[in-house]
Structures are given as C-alpha cells and as structure tokens.
Design a protein around this motif. Structure first.
Motif, PDB file in Angstrom:
ATOM      1  N   ALA A   1       8.835  -7.605 -25.541  1.00  0.00           N
ATOM      2  CA  ALA A   1       8.887  -6.985 -26.864  1.00  0.00           C
ATOM      3  C   ALA A   1       7.947  -7.690 -27.833  1.00  0.00           C
ATOM      4  CB  ALA A   1      10.328  -7.016 -27.387  1.00  0.00           C
ATOM      5  N   MET A   2       7.913  -9.009 -27.756  1.00  0.00           N
ATOM      6  CA  MET A   2       7.050  -9.778 -28.654  1.00  0.00           C
ATOM      7  C   MET A   2       5.577  -9.611 -28.286  1.00  0.00           C
ATOM      8  SD  MET A   2       9.249 -13.282 -29.310  1.00  0.00           S
ATOM      9  CE  MET A   2       9.896 -13.530 -27.674  1.00  0.00           C
ATOM     10  N   GLU A   3       5.292  -9.576 -26.978  1.00  0.00           N
ATOM     11  CA  GLU A   3       3.902  -9.518 -26.540  1.00  0.00           C
ATOM     12  C   GLU A   3       3.308  -8.110 -26.650  1.00  0.00           C
ATOM     13  OE1 GLU A   3       4.086 -11.001 -22.578  1.00  0.00           O
ATOM     14  OE2 GLU A   3       4.835 -12.981 -23.201  1.00  0.00           O
ATOM     15  N   LYS A   4       4.126  -7.091 -26.357  1.00  0.00           N
ATOM     16  CA  LYS A   4       3.590  -5.731 -26.250  1.00  0.00           C
ATOM     17  C   LYS A   4       4.008  -4.820 -27.394  1.00  0.00           C
ATOM     18  CE  LYS A   4       3.788  -6.177 -21.215  1.00  0.00           C
ATOM     19  NZ  LYS A   4       4.330  -5.636 -19.946  1.00  0.00           N
ATOM     20  N   GLY A   5       4.853  -5.340 -28.283  1.00  0.00           N
ATOM     21  CA  GLY A   5       5.289  -4.521 -29.402  1.00  0.00           C
ATOM     22  C   GLY A   5       6.182  -3.367 -29.002  1.00  0.00           C
ATOM     23  N   VAL A   6       6.980  -3.555 -27.941  1.00  0.00           N
ATOM     24  CA  VAL A   6       7.912  -2.525 -27.489  1.00  0.00           C
ATOM     25  C   VAL A   6       9.337  -3.030 -27.673  1.00  0.00           C
ATOM     26  CG1 VAL A   6       6.275  -1.559 -25.838  1.00  0.00           C
ATOM     27  CG2 VAL A   6       7.856  -3.376 -25.101  1.00  0.00           C
ATOM     28  N   HIS A   7      10.295  -2.110 -27.593  1.00  0.00           N
ATOM     29  CA  HIS A   7      11.695  -2.520 -27.684  1.00  0.00           C
ATOM     30  C   HIS A   7      12.172  -2.994 -26.316  1.00  0.00           C
ATOM     31  CE1 HIS A   7      16.060  -2.302 -28.196  1.00  0.00           C
ATOM     32  NE2 HIS A   7      15.826  -2.377 -29.496  1.00  0.00           N
ATOM     33  N   PRO A   8      12.940  -4.073 -26.249  1.00  0.00           N
ATOM     34  CA  PRO A   8      13.424  -4.555 -24.946  1.00  0.00           C
ATOM     35  C   PRO A   8      14.167  -3.485 -24.161  1.00  0.00           C
ATOM     36  CG  PRO A   8      13.910  -6.161 -26.649  1.00  0.00           C
ATOM     37  CD  PRO A   8      13.411  -4.946 -27.354  1.00  0.00           C
ATOM     38  N   GLY A   9      14.932  -2.639 -24.874  1.00  0.00           N
ATOM     39  CA  GLY A   9      15.691  -1.601 -24.190  1.00  0.00           C
ATOM     40  C   GLY A   9      14.790  -0.590 -23.511  1.00  0.00           C
ATOM     41  N   GLY A  10      13.756  -0.143 -24.207  1.00  0.00           N
ATOM     42  CA  GLY A  10      12.838   0.816 -23.615  1.00  0.00           C
ATOM     43  C   GLY A  10      12.082   0.228 -22.441  1.00  0.00           C
ATOM     44  N   TRP A  11      11.620  -1.011 -22.614  1.00  0.00           N
ATOM     45  CA  TRP A  11      10.923  -1.712 -21.530  1.00  0.00           C
ATOM     46  C   TRP A  11      11.827  -1.820 -20.305  1.00  0.00           C
ATOM     47  CZ3 TRP A  11      11.639  -6.512 -19.050  1.00  0.00           C
ATOM     48  CH2 TRP A  11      10.530  -7.032 -18.365  1.00  0.00           C
ATOM     49  N   THR A  12      13.090  -2.183 -20.525  1.00  0.00           N
ATOM     50  CA  THR A  12      14.039  -2.354 -19.422  1.00  0.00           C
ATOM     51  C   THR A  12      14.328  -1.031 -18.738  1.00  0.00           C
ATOM     52  OG1 THR A  12      15.052  -4.262 -20.527  1.00  0.00           O
ATOM     53  CG2 THR A  12      16.360  -3.160 -18.834  1.00  0.00           C
ATOM     54  N   ARG A  13      14.567   0.027 -19.518  1.00  0.00           N
ATOM     55  CA  ARG A  13      14.889   1.331 -18.923  1.00  0.00           C
ATOM     56  C   ARG A  13      13.721   1.877 -18.104  1.00  0.00           C
ATOM     57  NH1 ARG A  13      20.259   1.603 -18.778  1.00  0.00           N
ATOM     58  NH2 ARG A  13      21.150   1.004 -20.787  1.00  0.00           N
ATOM     59  N   ASP A  14      12.507   1.684 -18.591  1.00  0.00           N
ATOM     60  CA  ASP A  14      11.339   2.134 -17.823  1.00  0.00           C
ATOM     61  C   ASP A  14      11.255   1.392 -16.492  1.00  0.00           C
ATOM     62  OD1 ASP A  14      10.653   3.888 -19.818  1.00  0.00           O
ATOM     63  OD2 ASP A  14       9.081   2.609 -20.678  1.00  0.00           O
ATOM     64  N   ASN A  15      11.509   0.087 -16.546  1.00  0.00           N
ATOM     65  CA  ASN A  15      11.466  -0.706 -15.318  1.00  0.00           C
ATOM     66  C   ASN A  15      12.543  -0.279 -14.335  1.00  0.00           C
ATOM     67  OD1 ASN A  15       9.366  -2.156 -16.373  1.00  0.00           O
ATOM     68  ND2 ASN A  15      10.576  -3.958 -16.909  1.00  0.00           N
ATOM     69  N   ILE A  16      13.740   0.002 -14.847  1.00  0.00           N
ATOM     70  CA  ILE A  16      14.824   0.457 -13.980  1.00  0.00           C
ATOM     71  C   ILE A  16      14.436   1.754 -13.287  1.00  0.00           C
ATOM     72  CG2 ILE A  16      17.163   1.438 -14.013  1.00  0.00           C
ATOM     73  CD1 ILE A  16      17.902  -0.709 -16.080  1.00  0.00           C
ATOM     74  N   ALA A  17      13.859   2.687 -14.021  1.00  0.00           N
ATOM     75  CA  ALA A  17      13.455   3.965 -13.431  1.00  0.00           C
ATOM     76  C   ALA A  17      12.436   3.740 -12.314  1.00  0.00           C
ATOM     77  CB  ALA A  17      12.883   4.884 -14.505  1.00  0.00           C
ATOM     78  N   ASN A  18      11.470   2.867 -12.556  1.00  0.00           N
ATOM     79  CA  ASN A  18      10.451   2.590 -11.535  1.00  0.00           C
ATOM     80  C   ASN A  18      11.060   1.957 -10.293  1.00  0.00           C
ATOM     81  OD1 ASN A  18       8.396   3.521 -13.210  1.00  0.00           O
ATOM     82  ND2 ASN A  18       7.934   1.494 -14.039  1.00  0.00           N
ATOM     83  N   MET A  19      11.910   0.963 -10.504  1.00  0.00           N
ATOM     84  CA  MET A  19      12.475   0.233  -9.369  1.00  0.00           C
ATOM     85  C   MET A  19      13.480   1.075  -8.600  1.00  0.00           C
ATOM     86  SD  MET A  19      12.771  -3.511 -11.225  1.00  0.00           S
ATOM     87  CE  MET A  19      13.359  -4.429  -9.812  1.00  0.00           C
ATOM     88  N   LYS A  20      14.217   1.904  -9.290  1.00  0.00           N
ATOM     89  CA  LYS A  20      15.157   2.800  -8.611  1.00  0.00           C
ATOM     90  C   LYS A  20      14.408   3.758  -7.694  1.00  0.00           C
ATOM     91  CE  LYS A  20      18.943   6.054  -9.494  1.00  0.00           C
ATOM     92  NZ  LYS A  20      19.806   6.666 -10.541  1.00  0.00           N
ATOM     93  N   ALA A  21      13.296   4.306  -8.191  1.00  0.00           N
ATOM     94  CA  ALA A  21      12.491   5.215  -7.366  1.00  0.00           C
ATOM     95  C   ALA A  21      11.973   4.489  -6.132  1.00  0.00           C
ATOM     96  CB  ALA A  21      11.335   5.778  -8.189  1.00  0.00           C
ATOM     97  N   GLN A  22      11.582   3.221  -6.283  1.00  0.00           N
ATOM     98  CA  GLN A  22      11.110   2.445  -5.142  1.00  0.00           C
ATOM     99  C   GLN A  22      12.221   2.230  -4.118  1.00  0.00           C
ATOM    100  OE1 GLN A  22       9.255  -0.922  -7.529  1.00  0.00           O
ATOM    101  NE2 GLN A  22       7.793  -0.742  -5.848  1.00  0.00           N
ATOM    102  N   LEU A  23      13.399   1.872  -4.595  1.00  0.00           N
ATOM    103  CA  LEU A  23      14.520   1.653  -3.676  1.00  0.00           C
ATOM    104  C   LEU A  23      14.877   2.924  -2.918  1.00  0.00           C
ATOM    105  CD1 LEU A  23      16.915  -0.587  -5.813  1.00  0.00           C
ATOM    106  CD2 LEU A  23      15.483  -1.290  -3.910  1.00  0.00           C
TER     107      LEU A  23
END
Length: 840
Positions: A91-113
């Motif tokens: 959030a500090m480095e990219k100017g994004v909200h931690p929640g949005g960053w986390t949810r995007d990552n979850i979606a990506n990793m779930k698709a991989q699994l």
C-alpha cells in the motif's frame, strides 16, 4: 495402436469442472462415514503460488483423495492467511489499499490452485482479513480475556523505526528489522499479552503424546519452552544492595569469576544515571542483537560497574559487569559468570582477562587439566570446590541448594524459557484489538453485539506509522459503560493469532459464533497436518496454546489440534548470476539457456555463473512458475514430479529432465488405454496378478505413510509389467485397475483413462481397488546358506519347509561341499525361511 496423445490442456479443465459440478470434494459433516481431516498450512496471498506450495499441497491432496476412495468423509479445505505487513508495505509503495491488493492476489492464487486440480472443499474458503472471520477472532480474544488469559502491561519492545511497529525477537536479524533492514530500537510501550506461560507445563507434557510428530519438531518446542531446575539466589553487593541470579548449574558456583546484568537491569540503569560512559554502553547494546540466538554468536561486550558481588561461600568480591549478552526477559536479568563451563562466559572472561577456573573434571586426576581454548560444559566430578569436591554434578547441585536454603540466600526453583506472547502490533492491516480506553472506566471490552470492530477503508499510508492511530474519526467512540468520550485500541493483533485457530473455523462456520462445539468435535483433531519446518516453533506452539486455552474456557473438548504432523522438504534449484560492480545480478531459469558447457543469458548470449542448488526464492530468482509447467506438461505431470525421486521430507531439486520424464510417463499410461479395453483372452498370467495386488497394497501403505516416492516407484514397476505382458485376463484386470491406482496422484489422466475404458462414473468418487490377500502371500522364500559364517549359496524353496529338509538341501549343495572340502560338520543351525549356517 492409435497415435493419439493425451491432451492435458483439454482434459484438466474438463475434469475439474466435472468434479465441481458433482460437488465431489464438498465435506458432509452429517455423513456416517469415518471422518478424515487433511490440512496443509494455508498460504499467505503474496500474488503467486510457488512450486514449494505445489509440493506441499500435492502431498495433502494425494492423501485426501486416497482417504475418500477408502470410505472416509474427508475435510480438505483451503483459505488465506491474509493479514500482515507485506500488504501494508504494498500500500505504501504502490499507492493501493491493502485489501484490494490482497483480494487480487487471492483471486490469482486460487486460479492457480484450481489449475492443478487439488481436491479442495472451496465452499469453506475464507481469508483471515474477512470481517466475518476476524470478528469471531475478536470474540475469542474477549473470551480469553474473561478467563484471565489476556492482560496489558508496559514492556520493553523491539521497535522498527521504518515499519513503525513492534517486532518479535525472532523478527530481529543481526539487530535489524526482518523486513525493513532498519536498526531496531528498544522502547517501552503498553502491550497486550496472552498468558501462554500458564500452560507451559501442559504444553511440555503434551509433546509426549504427539508420537506422530517429527522428533526434531518436538525437541525444538521442548527447547523453546525451556523448563530448567536450579537455584535462584542473591549476591550481596559492595554498595549494600543485592542482585538476584538464577543458575541451572549451581554446582559450578566455586568457578564464578564475575556477575553480569542486562543493560536494562535496575543496577545497570542506576549506574548509567551517574556515569555517562555506562549510559553510552547501554545505548550501544540497545542497537545490537536482541535475540538469545543472535547474542550467542555476537561479540561479548561488557562495562565494569565498579561494584563487587560477594561470593556466598568464599567471601571473594566478583566484579559486576553490564553485559550485552544478558537479556532482561530471561531469568532475573542477571547471571553468575562461570567461564570454565559456559562458552559465552568463557569468551567474555577471555576478553576482559578474568579468572577461568576448572571446577568440573572427568576425574579428580584431571583437576588441573588446561582448557583447550573453550569451555567444557559436560558432566564429571567437582574439583577446586571445597565441600563439593569429589561429588557428581547432580549430587553437587542438590548440596548447594540445601546450603543456600539453609543460609537463607537462595531457593531451589523451576524456571521456564517461555515468555508470555506479546500480540500488539502498531499497524493497520490486522485484526483490531477489541478494547476501548476510557478515562473514567479504564480499559473496557467492546460489547459482543458491537463485533466485529472493522477496519476503516479510508486510510492514509503516505505517512509512516499506524494509520489507525492518526485516523480522524475511527478511534473516537463512546465508552460502552459510562457513555463518555473514549478511544479505541489502535493496536492490531499479531497475525500468528489469525493462524492459531483457523483449523477450527474450517470445520465449523456458524454465522453467530466462531464455531460450533459439537460440529468441531466431528472433525478435530486434524488427522494429518502438513507444512514447512520453519513453522516448527511459533505457529505450531501458538496453535497448541490456543487449543488448550479454548479447552480451558470450555469451548472444545480436546487439547492438541494436530494428531499427526508432516514437515515436507523444500523445492530447490541452481542459481544464475553475474557480478556487476559490487553486487550480484540474478537471473531466472526462463532467462537462461543451459548446455553441457555451462549457461548463457538468452538476451545477450553471454555466460552467467551457475551457483549452488538452494531453496527457491524470489531474491535469487531461481523460481519455477507452476503455470508455465502446467501449460507445457499438464497438471498431472507437475503433480507426479512433486512426488517422484526424493523422499517427501527431503528437499527436491527441480530438474527440467525430471519434469519432461514425468510428461512422458503420462503418455505411456495413456497409450495403455488409448484403444479402449484390452483383450482379455490369452494364457493366464499369475505373476502379473500377484504384482498388481502387491502394488495396490503397497501403494496404499506408502500413501498412508506419506512415502509418496515409494508409491511412485511401485506404479512404475507395474506399468512396465503391463506394457510387456501379452493379452490375458490378468492384464485386462490390471489395465482396468490402473486409473484408480494412479487417481490420487494423476487425477485428470485417471478420469480420461477410465472414460477410454468405458468405466462409468467419476474415478474421484470410486472405491480404492480391492486386494486379494491370498496373492500377497509369498509361497517361496530365498534361504541363505553359510559355512563358518560366510555366505556360500542361496536356495529358493517352498515357504515353511521343515528344518530337516532345509538342512539336507543345504548339505547337498555343490558350493557348500566345495567350501567344506572334506571337513567334518559339527553343527547345523537352521532359521526357518531365512538361514542355514553350517559349522565345521
């Protein structure tokens, strides 16, 4: 035979959709089948699944699928350990909200699994950052508070001035923050603690019941809990005060040559108040290493206070030092220095030219033996120790304790290395601690009907520090008791709390409470838990504590959360780099072209250095993308490679040739069934029937024992025999069995094989192949024949052959007669089904 190849790109997704539509992996708590709970440590949603995750989850998946095929109702869930500093840093480095960053990552990793076809019950999925989850965590925290297991006190902490948060001792590496790399400072802060020490004895004793845990993990926890018995006693000081120390080896008291206190000990602080050099030394200590492990290897430094400690037996004055290797949080914050028999003390005494006296020797004759450059911590007899001379260590310990207690200057005590768990973190992306601070009422728990206390979305990360502390409105609330203006607690919980009870929420997910007691009892303890050895202490110890704490509160009926634990090895890969200036530039495997002559960078054709085979890490770029491997070889080849070659508890070196070989084996299996059901005509093949049934039984035993590489080897052997065999009823049966036999490891291929054979239904829902016990019995054995203890011949005979017949056959052997060379046989020893030994 058809030239058609198995196409995983089409088969993988097709069968995954079929399983999902059928609800194949949805666990039914009301099922009458025996329950089996298989769980891998859930991942942090960093953005990409790495190949180490794939190995971990493949192991659990094989077991879960096998358990389902053997008649169990299986719970095999997946979720996300989603709070923590990486999201806040993003959030500090990219100017994004931690929640949005986390949810995007979850979606990506779930698709991989999902691409790898894991048999997971996605209906139970949750992330720890879900308000529904952490609201229940807040309710549990309040239950522990009501039970007296949560308290708040001022404590000296490790403060990271960049991340602006408290760090656990284990998160301080060489005096620096584990993420920021900043020099860690010592600060006094009011912190929330969990009373893990209340369960120290139980946690230690409970290790004895965990016979399905690795010995090394139990030993690591035993050492971390650190129960020790010794003497707590007081030295009189030359300034009229006293200093209290604790020693597990009071027998060595006559070898003491100094006393050392921690930099934040009251004695040190008193000296520093009047001595600027002492104050500077203490400040230097605060900027150094803070963990016991780090201090073991750091240079031992001290400051002589000028105070003397009076030896209780000799009256000698021992110098009192402020020392950087003494921690206030361990023991009394002061130690008796015995250089001859403690390596840390030895190094300190050597540096400051203090006496080093031997008081324990192998025997009285070795009383004056010199030290070979280091301390000797072993047992022996006491020497140079007055009334203790000649005593064994244990006897001497008891004798010193008796004298100390009789003299009123010490008491025998049991102490623990374990300290209460500080759970306060000064950050945003975590579970808000559910308390309110009122000037009139003090600390007030948030009423349960006001849970969850949710995180505000409108936060600012441009300024370092905790956004909750400076939020304009969030922390300002009315006191639930008196209604006056009050303040929310702005600390959030250590993320280890989130992972200390998640296995309970997987088992039961009511809306109105953290879990249902009866529902949890159906599934827990977890039958098989799988994860990395790096979690051997903190996560596993904290989960054991939370389980005991909830049992203490009457919420569950069991004390240990994980009946069996398996710690898998890592996936490793060689590294590629070039030295540019004063730093190494790392390259990923996909950027490299390898040959027998070395490696070059594809981009410029220039050589790169090939480094050691080490754990895959983003920093060294020696990672393999699972998606790329699935694209090239299919999910089953990737799964098969994860199980092949290396025993699962050992590291698995990634090999391009290895994964290619797994891809070829997938095609070999497919060719066996590509033309449909085989011809069942032909001569009987009893040897193949026996091998097939032994393979079924052996693979089952190997999966149960998590010895997947052995199961893989057995399937290779059976596949080779099937390929070589001519048409027969036994070959037809073996071919029909193969899909179910390989289904836990290669589920997509298994479904396609069964379909090609015309088998109805999903293999994932089929039963494990049955075994004919008669075909598991060996009717022949190989007997070793020895003459004078040396092997001279072997005999293949019917199992159970009588002793007399075995003896006669052995004596009739031409090799035996040649070895005897006419010598008289004095005795024949027969071990049925194993050995004949002829004594001449």
């Amino acid at each position: 035979m058809t030239d058609q190849r198995f196409d995983p790109s089409a088969a993988d997704g097709r069968w995954q959709r079929a399983w999902e539509q059928a609800g194949t992996f949805t666990a039914d708590s009301d099922s009458s089948k025996p329950k089996s709970y298989v769980l891998e440590m859930f991942p942090y949603p960093s953005g990409r699944i790495h190949i180490g995750h794939v190995r971990n989850y493949t192991m659990g998946d094989v077991l879960a699928r096998y358990k389902r095929m053997t008649g169990h109702e299986v719970l095999h869930p997946m979720g996300w350990d989603a709070f923590g500093m990486p999201a806040e840093n993003a959030a500090m480095e990219k100017g994004v909200h931690p929640g949005g960053w986390t949810r995007d990552n979850i979606a990506n990793m779930k698709a991989q699994l999902k691409r790898i076809g894991f048999a997971l019950d996605w209906t139970r999925e949750f992330a720890t950052c879900d308000p529904e989850y952490y609201g229940h965590e807040q309710a549990l925290f309040l239950r522990l508070y009501e039970a007296g297991l949560v308290y708040r006190k001022e404590s000296e902490v490790n403060w990271d001035p960049v991340d602006m948060t408290v760090l656990a001792n284990e998160q301080v590496i060489d005096g620096k923050g584990w993420r920021s790399g900043a020099e860690v400072e010592k600060r006094k802060l009011s912190q929330w603690f969990l009373k893990i020490t209340q369960f120290a004895e139980e946690l230690l004793d409970g290790l004895g019941t965990l016979d399905k845990w690795p010995d090394k993990v139990r030993l690591m926890q035993e050492n971390w809990i650190g129960k020790s018995q010794g003497l707590q006693f007081r030295f009189d000081l030359s300034d009229g005060n006293q200093v209290e120390v604790y020693s597990t080896r009071p027998d060595t008291i006559f070898g003491a040559s100094f006393v050392a206190v921690a930099p934040d000990h009251p004695i040190a602080q008193g000296v520093a108040a009047n001595n600027c050099d002492a104050a500077k030394f203490i400040d230097q200590c605060k900027r150094g290493a803070t963990t016991a492990a780090a201090l073991e290897t750091a240079e031992k430094l001290g400051f002589d206070t000028g105070i003397g400690a009076v030896h209780p037996f000799t009256g000698q004055h021992l110098p009192v030092f402020i020392a950087n290797f003494v921690l206030m949080d361990y023991g009394t914050g002061a130690v008796m220095g015995v250089p001859g028999h403690d390596q840390r003390d030895f190094e300190f005494a050597t540096k400051y030219e203090l006496p080093i006296t031997r008081v324990v020797a192998r025997s009285a004759d070795d009383a004056d033996a010199p030290f070979a450059g280091e301390a000797e911590a072993g047992d022996g007899v006491l020497v140079h120790s007055d009334f203790l001379n000649g005593m064994a260590v244990e006897e001497a310990i008891a004798a010193v304790i008796v004298r100390a207690e009789a003299g009123g200057w010490g008491e025998g005590q049991t102490v623990w290395r374990l300290r209460d768990w500080g759970v306060s973190r000064q950050r945003y992306w975590g579970t808000p601690i559910p308390f309110i601070h009122c000037d009139a009422c003090g600390i007030v728990p948030v009423p349960e009907d006001q849970l969850p206390v949710t995180l505000p979305d409108d936060v600012d990360f441009k300024t370092p520090g905790n956004p909750l502390e400076r939020h304009p409105t969030w922390k300002h609330v009315d006191c639930p008791q008196c209604g006056a203006a009050a303040r929310r607690e702005t600390d959030t919980l250590d993320t280890f709390v989130d992972s200390s009870w998640y296995f309970l929420r997987f088992a039961s997910q009511p809306a109105d409470k953290p879990f249902d007691r009866d529902e949890v009892a159906k599934w827990l303890p977890v039958e098989q838990y799988i994860g990395g050895i790096e979690h051997a202490i903190l996560h596993l110890l904290y989960a054991r504590f939370w389980t005991r704490a909830l049992q203490h509160c009457g919420m569950i009926d069991f004390a240990e959360p994980f009946a069996s634990l398996f710690t898998q090895g890592m996936v490793t890969h060689e590294t590629y780099s070039r030295r540019e200036g004063d730093r190494d530039i790392w390259y990923g495997p996909e950027e490299i072209e390898r040959s027998s002559d070395g490696a070059v960078l594809v981009a410029d054709g220039q050589p790169v250095d090939i480094g050691k085979v080490v754990k895959m890490s983003k920093s060294k770029k020696n990672v393999v993308d699972p998606d790329a491997m699935v694209d090239r070889f299919g999910a089953d080849a990737v799964r098969w490679f994860m199980l092949s070659d290396s025993p699962p508890e050992r590291d698995l070196p990634w090999s391009e040739a290895g994964i290619e070989g797994c891809g070829r084996f997938v095609q070999r299996l497919w060719r066996i069934v590509a033309n449909g059901a085989p011809d069942a005509a032909g001569d009987a093949n009893p040897a193949l029937a026996k091998l097939m049934h032994r393979t079924i039984a052996g693979v089952a035993a190997d999966i149960e024992a998590l010895q997947f590489n052995k199961a893989v080897a057995k399937i290779y052997e059976l596949t080779g025999a099937v390929e070589k065999a001519g048409p027969s009823p036994e070959r037809a049966e073996a071919v029909a069995t193969l899909p179910r036999l390989v289904s836990p490891m290669m589920p997509h291929l298994a479904e396609s094989m069964a379909e090609a054979l015309g088998t109805g239904g999903l293999v994932a829902e089929a039963d494990w192949p049955t075994v004919d016990p008669a075909l598991l019995v060996d009717d022949e054995v190989t007997i070793a024949v020895q003459v004078k203890g040396k092997l001279r011949d072997t005999l293949t005979v019917a199992k159970g052959m009588p002793r007399e017949e075995l003896e006669a056959l052995a004596l009739a052997s031409e090799k035996v007669q040649r070895s005897l060379d006419g010598a008289e046989v004095r005795k024949v020893i027969v071990v049925p089904d194993r050995l004949v030994n002829i004594v001449a």
